[in-house]
Design a protein around this motif. Structure first.
Motif, short mmCIF file in Angstrom:
data_model
loop_
_atom_site.label_atom_id
_atom_site.label_comp_id
_atom_site.label_asym_id
_atom_site.label_seq_id
_atom_site.Cartn_x
_atom_site.Cartn_y
_atom_site.Cartn_z
N SER A 264 30.06 -37.46 59.34
CA SER A 264 28.92 -36.89 60.35
C SER A 264 27.44 -36.75 59.91
O SER A 264 27.45 -36.27 58.75
N LEU A 287 18.88 -40.64 66.17
CA LEU A 287 20.09 -41.86 65.93
C LEU A 287 19.84 -42.81 65.06
O LEU A 287 21.01 -43.24 64.49
N ALA A 290 21.75 -42.24 61.75
CA ALA A 290 23.28 -42.21 61.81
C ALA A 290 23.62 -43.74 61.92
O ALA A 290 24.53 -44.38 61.23
N GLU A 291 22.66 -44.74 62.55
CA GLU A 291 22.87 -46.08 62.78
C GLU A 291 22.91 -46.77 61.22
O GLU A 291 23.30 -47.76 60.85
N ALA A 309 27.22 -39.52 65.03
CA ALA A 309 26.04 -39.24 65.35
C ALA A 309 25.78 -37.84 65.98
O ALA A 309 26.61 -37.48 66.56
N SER A 310 24.86 -37.09 65.65
CA SER A 310 24.47 -35.71 66.06
C SER A 310 23.11 -35.54 66.24
O SER A 310 22.18 -36.43 65.90
N VAL A 322 24.53 -44.09 73.17
CA VAL A 322 24.56 -43.87 71.67
C VAL A 322 25.82 -44.94 71.16
O VAL A 322 25.83 -45.70 70.26
N ILE A 328 28.29 -46.69 66.33
CA ILE A 328 28.84 -45.44 66.02
C ILE A 328 30.06 -45.04 66.75
O ILE A 328 30.29 -45.57 68.00
N VAL A 331 30.11 -39.00 68.92
CA VAL A 331 28.81 -37.96 68.81
C VAL A 331 29.32 -36.77 68.68
O VAL A 331 30.44 -36.03 69.37
#
Length: 707
Positions: A264, A287, A290-291, A309-310, A322, A328, A331
């Motif tokens: 996460s 985002l 996370a990507e 992703a958060s 997303v 991903i 979320v």
């Protein structure tokens, strides 16, 4: 867990997936939130009720608030430790509640490190708690407390404590654990060159700094081979001189072979001067981080490790954007589950109009958790108080009248209608929302409109009667069985020569009608004055603001979920002007007073970046003339402030005088008729517009009047 057939707008969000041994029905994780319920002396009933509602509302997987792995790992006195003061039984009750509702739950394993606020804290043996860290480096909020550098033996013991806490989580019945290694806590501190100055096997090089997080994950995985194990990892620390993207990616590479089920991705440290979670941060801004980590995972020998992703996603249509390309896996939303426990079930059923969206104000959640106060939610005052205010239908339906359609009135009306009372809402203006309606016109606060929309929709669906453009009279209310007076506030008038000139307007007029070209002097530098300055200087287009945010902080801001939802479109015409044409003035106190603890510095920083002038210490407002506001400044000198326009933001007054002379006759009429009533929010006390107080008072009042 009961979820309607998924709406096509969130088809990917609604699709099933696996997280290690867990088979999950949708791709929404309820992220970790520290609520204080973890240590309540109620046997865990409150925490169980809190999690039960979110699981029943569709959260596929819930992450608890941080659970300290030892006494010395606590961030403050309201952190729980397994095996201490009945914590295991409290968590067991919460786990059972989630499972009974069809959900799954992971325990977040936590060590605050130097972020521990230890003043006045003792361990279970009564000894003073000390803060510990990789190196003896304090941080600002620690009030001068310098943490103790962990010895090599203590580092090894801390790793063992993580493993022991994981075993405790398994014994209690948790479905897995999340290792907290983000937001600047202990594991993050070991990985960073800013906070790890060691020259032993736990520091001195980037590879050595990675050793502690690697060994923690290795130990936890070995301790619970049958559970889901995830890590909350910092995608970027947002601290100059801290770990680089390459450092983070290298850590990911070392962690992947250790048996992790998911990563996460968090963002930023608590001491970072880059905003991360405030309303001013564009939706989905983080985002891209996370990507980046997801690409590292997909290109590795362990491509099936899940990436979550958060941060700054408030709507499941955000989540759909997303997840759409498959990079991903899921979320994580946290505060949106405070605002609406049923965000998943409502959204998957296509009822986006019913979702009470998180407005990113932080006032009743983050701001309170930082100072150890009970967490709740401005737009959902039941949050974390589910036991005190149960959701069950009333046994005795009553006629309930609510006077005022602002945030307090809407909170009272919705709660009464949900429980089966016959509700009538009276709003003197033509629109619902009150101060929230004005706030929704301010750049970055467009989501305030979602609360109004959700309340309006729910009142309609539940058969409530709503009168717009109709001020209630005592005769209207004479047959009521319970009345909540939530008429709110109106702008306060000022006694300044020239205040009646045509270029002078109230903040309400300015926000609703705009302000003509030219210089502007804003009288009053509290929260409303700051919002008005933002309205005058910032673009109403979130795409534009996202680009400005990225440039200001030199960040790779994602645009996938920026400006894509109807409620985020501009709702008012305005004349934007350079910041140096705007001057905000106040007599005393802090600029932005009334803005939340974690948001004020961001709001003021945006104005300073725009060039807005802020003049404090005004002794007297002398007079207003065409093109000028004359003041007596803090040195006693008479001074002219350029002002083609003047906006009055000098506080509020009660819309109806419920304390003294009441020309509406409402209070006296209710008293004469013997109708039970309560006065709440700004109608009770207009000295400060405090929406947290207003909505909480409204909930408490309507429950007392109409159980």
């Amino acid at each position: 867990m009961t979820v309607a057939a998924p709406d096509t707008a969130v088809a990917t969000v609604a699709s099933p997936w696996t997280l290690g041994p867990l088979h999950l029905p949708n791709r929404v994780v309820m992220g970790s939130m520290h609520t204080g319920l973890e240590v309540h002396d109620d046997g865990g009933v409150g925490m169980a009720a809190f999690y039960r509602e979110r699981a029943a509302g569709g959260a596929a997987c819930i992450i608890t608030g941080g659970i300290a792995i030892s006494d010395g790992a606590r961030g403050g006195p309201d952190f729980a430790v397994f095996g201490v003061d009945g914590a295991d039984e409290r968590f067991r009750l919460a786990v059972e509640a989630v499972h009974e509702s069809g959900g799954t739950i992971l325990a977040q394993l936590f060590h605050a490190g130097r972020y521990a606020l230890v003043a006045g804290m003792t361990d279970r043996h009564g000894a003073p708690q000390r803060a510990v860290a990789p190196s003896a480096l304090p941080w600002a909020a620690a009030r001068g407390v310098v943490p103790t550098e962990l010895t090599g033996a203590e580092v090894e013991q801390t790793i063992a404590d993580f493993a022991a806490a994981a075993r405790s989580a398994r014994d209690i019945g948790f479905d897995g654990v999340e290792i907290m290694a983000s937001e600047g806590y202990l594991i993050n501190q070991f990985a960073s060159p800013l906070t790890n100055l060691r020259d032993d096997e736990w520091g001195g090089s980037a590879a050595a700094r990675r050793r502690f997080p690697v060994e923690v994950v290795r130990a936890v995985r070995a301790a619970v081979p049958d559970l889901a194990v995830t890590i909350r990892l910092s995608g970027a620390d947002l601290m100059p001189g801290s770990s680089t993207d390459d450092d983070v990616d290298a850590l990911v590479h070392e962690l992947l072979p250790l048996g992790l089920d998911g990563i996460s991705v968090g963002i930023g440290w608590h001491e970072s001067r880059t905003p991360t979670v405030q309303a001013a941060v564009p939706h989905g801004a983080w985002l891209s981080y996370a990507e980046r980590i997801a690409r590292v995972v997909r290109a590795s020998d362990h491509p099936d490790v899940r990436v979550i992703a958060s941060n700054r996603m408030t709507d499941l249509r955000d989540g759909e954007a997303v997840l759409a390309d498959g990079l991903i896996d899921a979320v994580a939303l946290a505060r949106p589950f405070l605002a609406d426990p049923e965000i998943v079930s409502r959204s998957l059923g296509g009822r986006f109009d019913l979702v009470n969206t998180c407005i990113g104000c932080n006032q009743a959640c983050l701001d309170r958790s930082i100072i150890g106060q009970p967490v709740s939610c401005l737009v959902n005052p039941r949050a974390a108080r589910e036991v005190a205010f149960p959701a069950r239908p009333t046994a005795e339906p009553k006629r309930v009248d609510v006077v005022g359609g602002g945030p307090a009135g809407l909170a009272a009306a919705v709660d009464a209608a949900r429980r089966g009372h016959r509700v009538t809402l009276w709003e003197a203006t033509d629109t619902l929302g009150g101060q929230f309606g004005l706030a929704a016109l301010v750049p970055g606060k467009e989501d305030y409109a979602a609360t109004i929309r959700a309340a309006r929709t729910e009142l309609h669906d539940r058969g409530a009667t709503v009168h717009l453009g109709r001020a209630a009279t005592a005769a209207d209310l004479a047959d009521s069985e319970a009345v909540v007076l939530a008429a709110g506030v109106v702008p306060r008038l000022v006694d300044i020569a020239g205040a009646d000139l045509p270029h002078v307007r109230s903040y309400e007029q300015a926000l609703r009608e705009g302000v003509p070209d030219g210089t502007v002097a804003i009288i009053g530098g509290g929260g409303i004055g700051v919002d008005t300055a933002a309205f005058l200087t910032e673009s109403p287009d979130e795409v534009v603001r996202a680009a400005e945010f990225a440039a200001r902080w030199d960040l790779a801001v994602a645009t996938e979920v920026v400006g894509d939802l109807p409620q985020r479109q501009p709702t008012a015409l305005r004349t934007l002007r350079p910041g140096d044409q705007v001057t905000v003035l106040r007599r005393s106190g802090k600029f932005g007073q009334g803005v939340g603890l974690t948001s004020r510095w961001v709001a003021l920083g945006r104005l300073r970046d725009a060039g807005v002038r802020m003049v404090g210490g005004v002794q007297e407002y002398l007079r207003i003339e065409p093109g000028a506001l004359w003041i007596r400044d803090e040195d006693g000198a008479e001074r002219m402030v350029p002002a083609d326009n003047v906006v009055i933001c000098a506080g509020q007054e009660q819309a109806i005088d419920t304390d003294g002379d009441d020309p509406t006759g409402l209070v006296s009429g209710l008293q004469a008729a013997g109708v039970p009533y309560a006065v709440v929010g700004g109608a009770r006390d207009a000295r400060s517009v405090d929406a947290v107080r207003a909505t909480s008072e409204a909930l408490e009042a309507v429950r007392a009047l109409a159980p």
